[in-house]
Design an enzyme around this catalytic site. Structure first.
Site, mmCIF file in Angstrom:
data_model
loop_
_atom_site.group_PDB
_atom_site.id
_atom_site.type_symbol
_atom_site.label_atom_id
_atom_site.label_comp_id
_atom_site.label_asym_id
_atom_site.label_seq_id
_atom_site.Cartn_x
_atom_site.Cartn_y
_atom_site.Cartn_z
ATOM 1 N N GLU A 60 -3.956 12.917 1.065
ATOM 2 C CA GLU A 60 -4.495 12.741 -0.290
ATOM 3 C C GLU A 60 -5.368 13.921 -0.706
ATOM 4 O O GLU A 60 -5.440 14.261 -1.894
ATOM 5 C CB GLU A 60 -5.283 11.434 -0.366
ATOM 6 C CG GLU A 60 -4.407 10.183 -0.400
ATOM 7 C CD GLU A 60 -3.745 9.882 0.933
ATOM 8 O OE1 GLU A 60 -2.682 9.231 0.947
ATOM 9 O OE2 GLU A 60 -4.288 10.313 1.987
ATOM 10 N N HIS A 129 -6.033 -1.784 1.445
ATOM 11 C CA HIS A 129 -5.027 -1.511 0.429
ATOM 12 C C HIS A 129 -5.185 -2.412 -0.803
ATOM 13 O O HIS A 129 -4.246 -2.568 -1.578
ATOM 14 C CB HIS A 129 -3.613 -1.734 0.989
ATOM 15 C CG HIS A 129 -3.302 -0.968 2.227
ATOM 16 N ND1 HIS A 129 -3.779 -1.322 3.466
ATOM 17 C CD2 HIS A 129 -2.550 0.147 2.413
ATOM 18 C CE1 HIS A 129 -3.335 -0.470 4.379
ATOM 19 N NE2 HIS A 129 -2.586 0.433 3.765
#
Length: 323
Positions: A60, A129
């Site tokens: 990321e 998540h």
């Protein structure tokens, strides 16, 4: 009118801008031939090719850093992270670079980048998540934060987000991807900073984001059977925030409930509540109530997950307390 799902509307917004502007391109983990973790980019690789729909390494930091560099050189990148939770790995590039560059260069450069961030609970994806981290993003000067709740809003706001010359964080609730809704045939960008009154009422204002918009509308229907008319406002963009629409509603109803899927402690709902208390206290006939998730990591167990995150019954309970 035509019908699309929330996920299809996001894809259509990206597709329209890619056809219009060759500087728009998409990248992220598995966004290419696979079509993205939630299928939102499906078909774009076949239509636009590998040069404009790029798979990236599982990093990321690299994804956000690439978006910053591309945007600084006059491209218009749309970066997808699989989950908003993974933004933590790219926070330095986002907070210390993307959010600061236009300011530190005295406005001499633009930074037209969009970061797509699937968020929220309800799909049993567990604690790493399933978070709602919009408060982290709205806290940072230099970032714009968008959070649509319907297919129409998702499409119109995506068009405006890609057109914007600043970094835009585009939050998408995972549970809404399959939700179908009507789309205008004549699709137009929805300006950032303009809220939408999803339901008009006179007795209480409910300000809601993401999936909580739909839970609030469900609660409003129940309240209507009791003779209580709730006004449901979806800010659509958390920053810039449409204060005028909120304040006009408070003037009318004198009571406010804020529904969010964030954990209550430190939530952006708290910022909205404080804003109303500071600037519009004289119009309030009762304290502002926040309905939010419990201050705990999101459990994997479906039963426990449902217990932790709010629903229309929690909103009903809060509204009845105010009234």
């Amino acid at each position: 009118m035509k019908k699309m799902t929330y996920g299809e509307a996001i894809r259509e917004g990206m597709r329209m801008k890619m056809k219009e502007d060759p500087n728009v391109f998409i990248f992220g983990e598995d966004v290419g031939a696979f079509g993205g973790c939630f299928g939102v980019t499906a078909g774009l690789y076949d239509e636009f090719g590998a040069e404009r729909v790029k798979d990236t390494p599982i990093s990321e930091g690299v994804i956000i850093g690439c978006a910053v560099g591309a945007a600084a050189t006059e491209l218009r990148p749309v970066a997808e992270l699989m989950f908003i939770d993974f933004l933590t790995v790219g926070m330095d590039q986002l907070v210390n670079q993307a959010a600061k560059m236009r300011y530190m260069f005295g406005g001499k450069i633009s930074l037209p980048m969009v970061v797509r961030l699937p968020a929220g609970a309800g799909v049993q994806a567990a604690a790493q998540h399933s978070q709602s981290l919009e408060a982290w993003l709205t806290h940072v000067p230099g970032l714009k934060v968008v959070y649509p709740s319907t297919p129409q809003d998702a499409l119109g706001l995506m068009l405006s987000s890609i057109e914007d010359d600043n970094p835009v964080m585009f939050i998408e609730h995972k549970v809404l991807y399959s939700m179908e809704g009507e789309i205008d045939e004549d699709v137009k960008p929805i300006p950032l900073g303009v809220a939408d009154i999803k339901r008009e009422g006179k007795d209480i204002t409910i300000i809601a984001t993401g999936k909580m918009v739909h839970e609030s509308l469900k609660a409003a229907e129940v309240l209507a059977k009791e003779g209580i008319e709730a006004e449901v406002i979806d800010p659509r963009t958390l920053y810039p925030l449409d204060k005028n629409t909120i304040f006009k509603s408070v003037e009318k109803t004198n009571r406010v409930l804020i529904a969010t899927e964030e954990t209550k402690r430190g939530s952006y709902a708290g910022e909205i509540s404080a804003m109303i208390a500071e600037e519009y206290f004289d119009y309030l006939d009762a304290p502002v109530i926040r309905v939010a998730s419990l201050n705990t990591p999101i459990p994997f167990s479906p039963v426990l997950e449902s217990y932790v995150i709010p629903d229309y019954e929690d909103i009903l309970k809060g509204a009845r307390e105010i009234l």
